[in-house]
Design a protein around this motif. Structure first.
Motif, mmCIF file in Angstrom:
data_model
loop_
_atom_site.group_PDB
_atom_site.id
_atom_site.type_symbol
_atom_site.label_atom_id
_atom_site.label_comp_id
_atom_site.label_asym_id
_atom_site.label_seq_id
_atom_site.Cartn_x
_atom_site.Cartn_y
_atom_site.Cartn_z
ATOM 1 N N VAL A 71 1.107 -1.375 -0.005
ATOM 2 C CA VAL A 71 0.021 0.053 0.151
ATOM 3 C C VAL A 71 0.839 1.177 0.266
ATOM 4 O O VAL A 71 0.535 2.275 -0.645
ATOM 5 C CB VAL A 71 -0.781 -0.061 1.149
ATOM 6 C CG1 VAL A 71 -1.610 1.342 1.210
ATOM 7 C CG2 VAL A 71 -1.871 -1.200 0.905
ATOM 8 N N GLY B 249 -0.074 4.207 5.178
ATOM 9 C CA GLY B 249 -0.384 3.030 4.666
ATOM 10 C C GLY B 249 -0.718 1.831 5.829
ATOM 11 O O GLY B 249 -1.548 0.952 5.921
ATOM 12 N N CYS C 194 -5.721 -0.154 -3.806
ATOM 13 C CA CYS C 194 -5.395 -0.024 -1.943
ATOM 14 C C CYS C 194 -6.654 -0.439 -1.543
ATOM 15 O O CYS C 194 -6.934 -1.189 -0.564
ATOM 16 C CB CYS C 194 -5.263 1.602 -1.637
ATOM 17 S SG CYS C 194 -3.535 2.052 -2.203
#
Length: 497
Positions: free
Chosen positions: A296, A316, A341
């Motif tokens: 991410v 993240g 994501c």
């Protein structure tokens, strides 16, 4: 053929409900006292009255029914746990209803029902803006989330250990995961130890958040909400003001710790250090978090959402922990992040945390067994006569456990698909409709599009009631509700002793 004279241990059921109401009523008192300290008599009186009503119902139940024997049938334990949770939810509605007479946003039984259910099931979902609530009622929200995180049956066993032998069966139904291991001679001792660990962890997180700059009240309510993996409480924007990388890491770390199998901590206390640190599920869970965070963070940095790699990593990590621990933070605008994501977050919600933890989802150990079952299936296609057992860290998974895990996963997906159809009647956009069931069923509470901030006020009254059922389904892992639709459950001749 002689029929049994009684289908259920009615005395035990009513006594258990009474115990829960007593515990719940006592837990409401700090919120009422806070209202008095704040000088808000208009809030204090309804909260104290709610506590007295709930405790009164508990005392009435105990006085009317009297003591009961300890024998609990397996099927009966499912029913007792289900009734107990709805007892807690209905009891938890009373403060919202009484206080709501003076606060327009809190009025309505449906709203009170949803708020109480979301808190007790540790689902970060709401229909009433927390900023419209008085401070004392926010404390009750956090308190009920904290109690719901560990489970009301475990607390019942701690305070009223007279449940004795039946306590193991009740706890086995309530605790999330494929299996509950009893680590002490008595289930009551195990429950006490778990609550001591839970309380100690809460105290440490609260002190760290205070050191990090949060005011005492916000440190307390966010400790209770995050360690129970029920989200964060950004009361009047105070948390946003202090949401530094240090605070983010504290919240993320304690959410992860709360998502570990609590048996690990018991092993550490019993000085079984090597056994604790060699836990396969913990290793796999950490690996999932680390890999997802890196992935991410790279996506966020490469696509220009953050110019600094450290900011991309910290944000993240917060996002990954929010969904993998099913905590459901709403301070990060994840709905604006790339679709890649979001897809990762949906998978993390489904997998969830470790068994015997405060986290929701399918659970990491089930995910591990399923992957091994798939590998075995492929191997058997190539070598049909080969005998290949499912092995996790040198432990052979029995056919019964493998079948149970497969059944649970199929039920999980079936309910998810049915829920998509039911909630599509709300006529919301596709992203909202697809992520709502998994957000509720995993007890995360946060999805995408219109529920990215965990606001479920967009649903109709019937839609909210269905959402509550999904939250309870997820918290009790399906079977406690589905068993009520089984003919053999209602047939006393087929129920086991």
């Amino acid at each position: 053929m002689k029929l049994p004279t009684s289908r259920f241990n009615g005395k035990l059921i009513i006594n258990t409900m009474a115990i829960i109401l007593l515990i719940e009523g006592i837990a409401m008192i700090p919120a009422g006292l806070m209202a008095f300290i704040d000088g808000d008599r208009a809030i204090a009186v309804p909260l104290i009255l709610a506590a007295l009503i709930v405790m009164g119902l508990g005392f009435a139940g105990k006085a009317k029914v009297g003591p009961s024997h300890n024998r609990i049938k397996l099927e009966e334990s499912y029913f007792i746990v289900l009734v107990s949770w709805f007892t807690a939810i209905f009891g938890g509605m009373i403060p919202y209803i009484l206080v709501g007479r003076d606060f327009k946003g809190i009025t309505g039984v449906a709203n009170a029902f949803f708020e109480s259910a979301a808190n007790w099931t540790t689902t970060n979902a709401w229909v009433v803006d927390v900023n419209t609530m008085p401070r004392a009622l926010v404390l009750w929200e956090a308190t009920s989330s904290w109690l719901g995180g560990m489970g009301i049956i475990l607390l019942t066993i701690v305070i009223f250990s007279a449940l004795g032998v039946g306590g193991q069966k009740l706890a086995g139904v309530e605790i999330t995961g494929p299996e509950l291991e009893k680590h002490t001679a008595k289930m009551a001792d195990t429950a006490k130890l778990l609550y001591i660990l839970y309380g100690a962890g809460s105290l440490v997180e609260m002190l760290l958040l205070r050191v990090a700059g949060l005011p005492w009240f916000d440190a307390v309510i966010n400790t209770m909400s995050t360690i129970s993996t029920s989200g964060t409480i950004n009361y009047h924007g105070i948390l946003s003001e202090h949401f530094t990388p240090f605070v983010k890491i504290i919240i993320a770390v304690f959410s992860i710790l709360a998502s570990f199998n609590f048996a690990i901590y018991i092993k550490l206390i019993k000085k079984k250090t090597k056994e604790a640190f060699m836990d396969f599920e913990m290793h796999l869970f950490i690996l999932i978090i680390v890999f997802s965070t890196i992935l991410v963070a790279v996506i966020l940095f490469v696509q220009g959402y953050y110019n600094n790699p450290w900011d991309a990593f910290v944000n993240g990590l917060t996002g990954v922990v929010s969904f993998s621990c099913t905590t459901g933070f709403t301070l990060e605008r994840v709905e604006l992040w790339p679709s890649a994501c979001k897809f990762i977050f949906i998978l993390l919600m489904m997998i969830g945390g470790c068994s015997t933890s405060t986290a929701g989802g399918i659970k990491v150990i089930r995910f591990a067994v399923l992957t091994q079952l798939i590998r075995r299936g492929v191997y058997k296609r190539i070598h049909p006569r080969a005998v290949k057992p499912v092995i996790i860290r040198d432990i052979t998974i029995s056919t019964t456990n493998a079948s149970s895990i497969s059944t649970f996963t199929l039920l999980f997906m079936a309910i998810y698909l049915v829920s998509i159809l039911v909630l599509s009647l709300e006529n919301l956009d596709m992203e909202t409709t697809l992520t709502t069931p998994i957000a509720l069923f995993s007890n995360c509470g946060v999805g995408f599009s219109k529920i990215s901030n965990a606001n479920f006020a967009i649903f109709s009254v019937l839609g909210r009631i269905y959402c509550v059922l999904l939250m309870v389904f997820g918290r009790l892992e399906i079977y406690a509700l589905l068993i009520l639709f089984s003919r053999s459950f209602w047939n006393p001749n087929r129920r086991s002793a």
